[in-house]
Design an enzyme around this catalytic site. Structure first.
Site, PDB file in Angstrom:
ATOM      1  N   GLY A  87       2.943  -1.163   4.258  1.00  0.00           N
ATOM      2  CA  GLY A  87       2.978   0.265   3.957  1.00  0.00           C
ATOM      3  C   GLY A  87       4.396   0.708   3.668  1.00  0.00           C
ATOM      4  O   GLY A  87       4.929   0.485   2.583  1.00  0.00           O
TER       5      GLY A  87
ATOM      6  N   GLU B 100      -5.397  -4.980  10.429  1.00  0.00           N
ATOM      7  CA  GLU B 100      -4.383  -3.947  10.638  1.00  0.00           C
ATOM      8  C   GLU B 100      -4.686  -3.214  11.941  1.00  0.00           C
ATOM      9  O   GLU B 100      -5.487  -2.262  11.936  1.00  0.00           O
ATOM     10  CB  GLU B 100      -4.398  -2.937   9.485  1.00  0.00           C
TER      11      GLU B 100
ATOM     12  N   GLY C 152       2.538   2.233  10.887  1.00  0.00           N
ATOM     13  CA  GLY C 152       3.514   3.327  10.792  1.00  0.00           C
ATOM     14  C   GLY C 152       4.196   3.655  12.110  1.00  0.00           C
ATOM     15  O   GLY C 152       4.830   4.694  12.240  1.00  0.00           O
TER      16      GLY C 152
ATOM     17  N   HIS D 202      -9.535   1.168   4.767  1.00  0.00           N
ATOM     18  CA  HIS D 202      -8.275   1.353   5.494  1.00  0.00           C
ATOM     19  C   HIS D 202      -8.511   2.309   6.668  1.00  0.00           C
ATOM     20  O   HIS D 202      -9.294   3.249   6.559  1.00  0.00           O
ATOM     21  CB  HIS D 202      -7.204   1.916   4.551  1.00  0.00           C
TER      22      HIS D 202
ATOM     23  N   SER E  70       3.360  -2.150  10.318  1.00  0.00           N
ATOM     24  CA  SER E  70       4.813  -2.218  10.551  1.00  0.00           C
ATOM     25  C   SER E  70       5.425  -3.566  10.163  1.00  0.00           C
ATOM     26  O   SER E  70       6.334  -4.054  10.833  1.00  0.00           O
ATOM     27  CB  SER E  70       5.153  -1.858  12.005  1.00  0.00           C
TER      28      SER E  70
ATOM     29  N   GLU F 184      -6.873   4.676   7.764  1.00  0.00           N
ATOM     30  CA  GLU F 184      -6.619   6.096   7.473  1.00  0.00           C
ATOM     31  C   GLU F 184      -7.826   6.727   6.785  1.00  0.00           C
ATOM     32  O   GLU F 184      -8.104   7.915   6.962  1.00  0.00           O
ATOM     33  CB  GLU F 184      -5.339   6.234   6.633  1.00  0.00           C
TER      34      GLU F 184
ATOM     35  N   ASN G   4       0.869  -1.172   0.000  1.00  0.00           N
ATOM     36  CA  ASN G   4       0.000   0.000   0.000  1.00  0.00           C
ATOM     37  C   ASN G   4       0.908   1.225   0.000  1.00  0.00           C
ATOM     38  O   ASN G   4       1.504   1.553   1.016  1.00  0.00           O
ATOM     39  CB  ASN G   4      -0.893  -0.027   1.254  1.00  0.00           C
ATOM     40  N   TRP G   5       1.000   1.861  -1.153  1.00  0.00           N
ATOM     41  CA  TRP G   5       1.921   2.995  -1.283  1.00  0.00           C
ATOM     42  C   TRP G   5       1.348   4.260  -0.642  1.00  0.00           C
ATOM     43  O   TRP G   5       2.036   5.266  -0.559  1.00  0.00           O
ATOM     44  CB  TRP G   5       2.257   3.248  -2.760  1.00  0.00           C
ATOM     45  N   LYS G   6       0.081   4.223  -0.263  1.00  0.00           N
ATOM     46  CA  LYS G   6      -0.574   5.396   0.351  1.00  0.00           C
ATOM     47  C   LYS G   6      -0.361   6.620  -0.554  1.00  0.00           C
ATOM     48  O   LYS G   6      -0.356   6.478  -1.775  1.00  0.00           O
ATOM     49  CB  LYS G   6      -0.072   5.594   1.778  1.00  0.00           C
TER      50      LYS G   6
END
Ligand code: 13P
Length: 251
Positions: free
Chosen positions: A232, A168, A174, A96, A211, A98, A10-12
């Site tokens: 990520g 997650e 992160g 997700h 992570s 976020e 997931n490159w966000k």
């Protein structure tokens, strides 16, 4: 049941189209031919065409990070499932944390997006997970169960086999702090039982995210209900992502 492991990056909100294509080419070179493991990368929308072109014929699949639930119309800024399919996407990350946290995405919205994706045969990667406050309050299982049940509501047995779930824990994203393999396995097992209440959950891939690094991937992936990783930060470095893919490949 033997499930093929899936490692998805997931490159966000990282990588322009140019940078993304370069990363995709490097990944392709490092990974070589893929067997016994599925790999996907999920760049931001504007990089999808260039990354898709760079990956063509490589076996590395393309995914997006969100979708709108309607087919088309007056939804400024939104992207439909059909548009993603047209760009060669196979996967789409949904729900997700976020998006739940910063964009107000609700369980109900996730449910509509899951249906929209499945309707065009895009594979949803549905993310669930508790915050630190929820974990400390002993609510982990209740939160995850609510999110899973909402995402799966109304789906058929066939739908369940065309869907991926990702656990997650929000506190592990992160932060450099991963769930221990035992903590993750406990929740993955619970998620599989929830899927099983609605159909056959034995083929459903359940990924762990939060992570994941080359150093901790193997221990997590050894657990019986952890079928891969949603990565990520480490997915932005080809060498690290390739090592995670290696760790996922059954011995
Ligand atoms: P990190 O691997 O950077 O913790 O991110 C995990 C994640 O959110 C993947 O979707």
């Amino acid at each position: 049941m033997a499930r093929t492991p899936l490692v998805a990056g997931n490159w966000k909100m990282s990588k322009t189209a140019t940078e993304g294509a370069a990363l995709a080419r490097e990944l392709r070179e490092r990974l070589g031919s893929l067997d016994r493991v599925e790999v996907a990368v999920c760049p931001p929308f504007p990089a999808l065409p260039a990354v898709g072109t760079a990956l063509r014929g490589s076996g590395i699949a393309l995914g997006a990070q969100d979708v709108h639930w309607e087919k088309e119309g007056a939804f400024t800024g939104a992207v439909s499932a059909g548009m993603l399919l047209d760009l060669g996407c196979r996967f789409v990350i949904l729900g997700h944390s976020e998006r739940r946290q910063h964009f107000g995405e609700t369980d109900a919205a996730v449910q509509r997006k899951v249906r929209a994706a499945l309707a065009v045969r895009l594979i949803p990667i549905v993310c669930v997970g508790e915050t630190l406050t929820e974990r400390d309050g002993g609510e982990t299982l209740a939160v995850v169960a609510r999110q899973v049940r909402a995402a799966l509501e109304g789906l058929t047995g066939a739908d369940l086999s065309r869907l991926v779930l990702a656990y997650e824990p929000v506190w592990a994203i992160g932060t450099g702090r991963t769930a221990t393999p035992a903590q993750a396995q406990e929740i993955h097992g619970a998620i599989r039982r929830l899927v099983g209440q609605q159909g056959d959950g034995s083929a459903t891939q359940i990924l762990y995210g939060g992570s994941v690094k080359a150093e901790n991937a193997a221990a997590l992936l050894r657990e019986s209900d952890i079928d891969g990783a949603l990565v990520g930060g480490a997915s932005l470095v080809a060498e690290q992502f390739a090592r995670i893919v290696e760790a996922a490949r059954p011995g």
